[in-house]
Design an enzyme around this catalytic site. Sequence first.
Site, mmCIF file in Angstrom:
data_model
loop_
_atom_site.group_PDB
_atom_site.id
_atom_site.type_symbol
_atom_site.label_atom_id
_atom_site.label_comp_id
_atom_site.label_asym_id
_atom_site.label_seq_id
_atom_site.Cartn_x
_atom_site.Cartn_y
_atom_site.Cartn_z
ATOM 1 C CG ASP A 186 88.241 -65.387 118.756
ATOM 2 O OD1 ASP A 186 87.408 -65.094 117.357
ATOM 3 O OD2 ASP A 186 87.534 -64.903 119.790
ATOM 4 C CG ASP A 249 82.744 -65.248 120.206
ATOM 5 O OD1 ASP A 249 84.180 -65.514 119.909
ATOM 6 O OD2 ASP A 249 82.417 -64.695 120.144
#
Length: 339
Positions: A186, A249
């Site tokens: 990420d 997420d």
Amino acid sequence: NNEQDTTNPWSVLLEFDAIALCAAAIGTLFLASHRSVSLDELLKRNKDLEEISQMQTSTVLIAPITGSVSLILFYYFFDIVSFIMAIMTSVMATFGMVFVYYPLFQFCFPKLDAKEIRLPCMGMMPALAVVIYPFTLVLVAYWFVTGHWFLNNLLGITMSVISVCFVRLPSVRVATWLLGGLFFYDIFWVFYSARFFGDNVMEAVATRPANNPMVSIATSLNVSSSYFVPQLQLPMKIISGRMLIGLGDIVIPSLLTSLILRWEKARDTRGYFAHCLVGYTVGLVITMVMAHVYRIGQPALLYLVPCILIPILSLAYYRSELNLLWIGAGLDDNNKSSD
């Protein structure tokens, strides 16, 4: 007032969009974890049903690589990949909504749930499921027609819950490898991809609208496409006004929280899942504040991963259960694999 107050970094938390997005993300994580556990209980009661496979360490270690390849394909071949994704998502969500929200319909229509109907080629099915399927089909069709943000979020929540329910992590050790790898994944794709690709690849893919596949299909069949909106936001994210959060997420932390909830039930203990929820909430708050302060999208896993892992590992250490939690001791799947 739509202007952001950068003098007070916490002001973003008072905005309705931020509150709604946090509520949707936390609610999805909570729902996914509990539906995952309820599916386990269903599988235990029905031995004829196929067991859910677990993610192995080798699969977990290459997750950042497979995720990166998928992201690059999405970036360079967005129209093709988004067309396929929209069709696949619509089909999976039509059936997935029945599973995800079935307990709600059971509560509302208990008498209908008690009846069964025989369908051709499908055998006996609960009458309630037969009623729900056309309803979910209408919802998906209306999403293609309007592209409404609420339906986009509903489909996104459905896909998140389905992903968590049908993927299993065997232990916190494997979960830590997964979250750790995607933690760096990420960070790279949000902060450093522009150095290599000339663009923030993650943000470009997440925010770009897709062409409505129904328009293309209608055009190829010489049918009017005026009934459909020309573009859609793919349900790979949950949207709240100007804010959004990617499904990854939500799904990635939910894989850990569902594991923790199963472990709590197996060990007849409490506290770990609550720590996960609080940690996830704190991580979301930090993500939103940082995005507000720096005015750029943030890699949410940068904040979510430590905010979830540190509290549960600390609690396990305090209770002298760290090794048991680390190896997933007590979980039925792990017991079977060790026999």
